[in-house]
Design an enzyme around this catalytic site. Structure first.
Site: not given
Length: 104
Positions: A65-66
């Site tokens: 993810c980020y």
């Protein structure tokens, strides 16, 4: 079942050892469009059920993810669903990009 947290330094070796892995990008579509791991598909609340139902449990899974937070939850979900090898990227895409210069 549990999953493994990979560091950015460990990721290239893991990817090389698992060329058939299901690569899942849990970032939003705009971030995914800006750049992602080659072959990665977006993971969101619309496609995860189909992936959990249809993908072979023996297929390795990598989720990122980020920043490495939501990927842990997604990885846990895939591990609990019976996937035999699940990993997520600690620090997420941010860390992967920050270490990109070191990999060149």
């Amino acid at each position: 079942m549990t999953h493994r947290r990979l560091t950015a330094a460990e990721l290239p070796e893991w990817l090389a050892a698992h060329p058939d892995a299901l690569l899942l990008d849990a970032r939003d579509s705009a971030r995914h469009a800006q750049g992602h791991l080659p072959g990665a598909m977006r993971l969101d609340g619309h496609n995860h059920d189909a992936l959990l139902r249809e993908e072979p449990r023996s297929r390795p899974v990598l989720v990122y993810c980020y920043s490495g937070n939501s990927s842990q939850a997604w990885a846990r979900l895939f591990a609990q669903a019976g996937f035999s090898e699940v990993a997520d990227l600690a620090g997420g895409w941010v860390t992967w990009q920050l270490t990109a210069a070191d990999r060149r």
